[in-house]
Structures are given as C-alpha cells and as structure tokens.
Motif scaffolding. Structure first.
Motif, short mmCIF file in Angstrom:
data_model
loop_
_atom_site.label_atom_id
_atom_site.label_comp_id
_atom_site.label_asym_id
_atom_site.label_seq_id
_atom_site.Cartn_x
_atom_site.Cartn_y
_atom_site.Cartn_z
N ILE A 185 8.34 57.91 -4.62
CA ILE A 185 7.61 58.62 -3.56
C ILE A 185 6.91 59.79 -4.22
O ILE A 185 7.56 60.67 -4.83
CB ILE A 185 8.58 59.12 -2.47
N LEU A 228 3.43 56.15 -2.02
CA LEU A 228 4.18 55.57 -3.12
C LEU A 228 3.34 55.53 -4.40
O LEU A 228 2.11 55.56 -4.35
CB LEU A 228 4.65 54.17 -2.74
N VAL A 240 12.32 54.60 -5.21
CA VAL A 240 12.65 53.76 -4.06
C VAL A 240 13.37 52.53 -4.59
O VAL A 240 12.75 51.56 -5.03
CB VAL A 240 11.38 53.36 -3.28
N LEU A 266 11.33 55.35 5.34
CA LEU A 266 12.14 54.98 4.18
C LEU A 266 12.45 53.48 4.18
O LEU A 266 12.46 52.84 3.12
CB LEU A 266 13.44 55.78 4.18
N ALA A 319 9.31 51.80 3.11
CA ALA A 319 9.12 51.98 1.67
C ALA A 319 9.99 51.01 0.88
O ALA A 319 9.53 50.40 -0.11
CB ALA A 319 9.44 53.42 1.28
N ALA A 320 11.24 50.85 1.30
CA ALA A 320 12.14 49.91 0.62
C ALA A 320 11.61 48.49 0.70
O ALA A 320 11.70 47.72 -0.27
CB ALA A 320 13.55 50.00 1.22
#
Length: 427
Positions: free
Chosen positions: A3, A59, A106, A138, A141-142
């Motif tokens: 991030i 990201l 991440v 989050l 993002a994962a």
C-alpha cells in the motif's frame, strides 16, 4: 505488493438517515420529508441525506482497492453508534489509518483487518463506520494482490468450507410497499418485503389491523400474480418494535397476534423482525427468549429476527447463547471491521441459527458488493439487496455480484486453478 497511499473522499449513499425516535413518536410525512423536530442527538432534521466516505488504497502496481465508510439508516437507535460525521471520519482515516497502512505489504486480509479494527484514538475505538469502510478496502486489496475474488479470500483465510454460490436475496419496499412488492414478485425475489412497519397508527394499525390486512394482501398478490407455481418467497417483515407498543409489551397478546399473522401468511413462511423493543440488550435477550419459548410451545410458525440491541459480536454471542432468536441480523455497518461480520456470520451458522447478512439501505454500491462476497463465503441464510429502497438497484448490485463471483469460482474449479495459500495469508 504494498500500500503506497491512502486517499479518502466524501461520497453519497443510496438512501437517507432517519431519526427513528421521532418517527416512532408519530412524525408525519411532508412529501418525502418528515414534519417536526428531531429527537436523536446528531440529527438536524428527521430525514437527512446519507453520507459516506470512500477509502482508496493505492497499491504499488497501480491498482486501487476500494471501501466505503457508511452508517445505518437509523443511526443512534437501539444501542447503535452515534450519528456519522464525515469530518470526523476523514480526520480519523488521515491521522490513524493512513500512517498505519502506508508501506505495508498486502499478503492477505485477516491479520491486517484485525489490526486495523483494533486501532484506538484517545483510548477509544475508531468510529464503526470508519473501520467498516477501511476493512472493505483491505479485503479488496487482498483480492487484487492474489488475483482472486473477495469471496475466495474469505473462504480460504477463514476456512469456511462453504461453496461459493449465490445466497437468497432479501429486498426492501420502503414506504412504497405495494408497487415495490409487484417488482419483487416479477423478479422472483427470494425474501420479501421488509415493509418498513415503523409507525403504529399509519402502518401497524389499531390492534395490528393494518399489518394483518397487508400480510393478507401480500399472500394473495403472490398467489395471483406469480409466473410459476413453484415461486414461494419467504415473508420477512420488520416491525421496529411497533407490535410491542400497540400491545403494551404483553407477550401473551403479542404471541396471539403473531399467530394471526402466520394464518394470513400461509402457505408462505413468516419471519418477524423486531416485534418488541425492550430498551436494552439484556432486556431484549430476556424478552426474545420468552417470546420464542411461547411461540414454540403453542406451535406458532413465526421466526423471530433480532436487529436492534444486537450490534456487536458480543451482542450477537449473547443472543445466540441464550437461544433468543431464530434469525440473527448481522447488521454489517454496526460491527465495524468486516472481519467482525465474517466472524459473526460463521458463529451464528455454527450454532444452528439463521445468519442474515444484512446492513442498511443507507449504504453504497461498494459496501453492498463486499457484503455479497462475505455472504457467499460464509454461507449466509440470506443477504440484503442494498443500497436504496427502489428494489431494482439493490437486486442488480448484490445479485449480479453474486452471479459473477459464483461463475468465476466455478471456472477456476473446473480448470484446476484453485486457490492456494498459507493459513496466514494468500499467495
């Protein structure tokens, strides 16, 4: 992948926030607005535009993970968090969230979400809405880092052992409780109509007569207009404690009235949400436990759904351990981090009760899509079609997201490109 920045911006929700206390006190409609003064702290009017804060995690490969901080329609009611403040949310994200997340790799969702959800400001947890939106980002993002859907990430990291299939959709009519039912029947919605029975005089009626007539109409409307005889939706009505108000909190009278509603609903299954408000969590647990016992002893086929006073994981555990409901409404914005929603849905399911992945009409398209993934991965009994009260929009957003996710999961399974990863993250 890391991030590298955290951006946030105020955005609109799909509905409004309403002062439940003022509405229960018989505030009258003025067009789409309400006349009168608000009663709940934080409201400047009985109905106000819904507001949210959109969180964007930038990201290192240029992708952007999204999550939206939102609150429920009836903020500050039933033991919930105070009214959401956009300025406070922006400040908390910039002062406490961004410094914690910028530069972090991440490698998965669960660990970083739990850490973020436990952050404090001046010794107090961050606002539930803030934790809700940031943890959505989050999870996104994962998923982006792993090249998977959010549902697959949850399925893996929490070892849910649940096939990724669409779960039953529950739609809300809002105040347009006749026309919107026709929309639901046309689209063969699994669970309907919510009904918004939030006033005694105009919606429940003296002796519950208006609601009884509405349930009778609902039954006849389904039977006479459905395209297929196999279509048999579950009836789920939210009564906002009005039944308890009309029947003086008398459980015997309430049980007899629920029996009358079940007769009108037959042959369709009936769920009643929040028939009575006991004013506290412990009071609600006690009242629900006794009312549920009475319904079972008398063979009254009505499922009790808990909502108000069941706002946190601890609240949910208290209701489940007491057997104080048939259906637990896991109201997503109230639980803060979506890691809590996941844990709560799995807890309810493990204990044999129906886990309803809900929320509110006053959310956004982003939070609704994340909820769809969580509901699928956790094997929820039903999921709310949100945001908004127009029926079509919420059905499209949540229903289409589940359909796409299920198709991707099937394709991956068929091609052997199944998810692989360690227990503490996703590879």
């Amino acid at each position: 992948m890391k991030i590298i920045d955290v951006l946030c911006v105020p955005v609109r929700t799909g509905f409004y926030r309403d002062d439940q206390a003022a509405i229960r006190a018989d505030a009258t409609h003025d067009g789409f607005l309400y006349e009168g003064r608000p009663l709940t702290p934080g409201f400047s009017a009985i109905r106000e535009p819904g507001t949210a804060v959109s969180v964007m995690l930038i990201l290192s490969d240029g992708q952007v993970a999204l999550g939206d901080c939102a609150e429920v329609q009836y903020a500050g009611a039933g033991g919930r968090a105070p009214v959401f403040g956009v300025d406070e949310a922006l400040a908390q994200i910039r002062q406490h969230i961004a410094p914690t997340l910028i530069g972090r790799p991440v490698t998965g969702f669960r660990e970083l979400a739990e850490e973020t959800d436990s952050l404090r400001a001046d010794g107090q947890p961050l606002a539930a809405a803030v934790r809700y939106g940031v943890t959505q980002a989050l999870l996104h993002a994962a998923a982006l880092a792993a090249g998977l859907t959010m549902a697959e990430v949850v399925q893996h990291e929490y070892d849910t052992d649940v096939p990724l299939l669409p779960v039953p959709l529950y739609a809300q009519t809002g105040d347009d409780r006749y026309t919107n039912v026709d929309k639901m029947i046309l689209k063969e919605v699994d669970v309907l109509p919510h009904g918004l029975i939030n006033q005694v005089d105009t919606k429940l009626g003296a002796g519950g007569g208006l609601l009884k007539n509405y349930v009778r109409w609902l039954r006849e409307r389904i039977l006479t207009t459905r395209a297929r005889p196999e279509y048999a939706p579950r009836l789920h009505l939210d009564t906002y404690g009005t039944i308890g108000i009309e029947f003086d909190q008398d459980l015997d009278r309430i049980a007899r009235y629920l029996d009358e509603l079940a007769v009108q609903a037959s042959p369709f299954k009936l769920r009643i949400e929040h028939p009575i408000d006991a004013g506290s969590r412990d009071g609600q647990v006690n009242v629900y436990t006794e009312l549920r016992r009475m319904l079972a002893a008398r063979g009254i086929p009505v499922d009790l759904v808990v909502d108000e006073w069941c706002n946190t994981r601890e609240d949910i555990e208290a209701f489940v351990s007491a057997g104080a409901a048939d259906v637990i409404h896991v109201k997503t914005p109230d639980l803060g981090g979506i890691n809590n929603t996941i844990e709560a849905l799995l807890y309810v399911r493990r204990h044999g009760l129906a886990a309803y992945c809900g929320g509110t009409c006053n959310e956004t398209d982003i939070s609704a899509r994340v909820s769809a993934h969580i509901a699928m991965a956790c094997g929820a009994d039903q999921v709310l079609a949100k945001p908004g009260m127009g029926v079509d929009e919420g059905l499209m957003i949540v229903g289409n997201e589940m359909a796409r996710t299920a198709a991707l999961a099937r394709s991956r399974a068929a091609s052997g490109r199944a998810l692989s990863g360690a227990g503490d993250g996703v590879r």
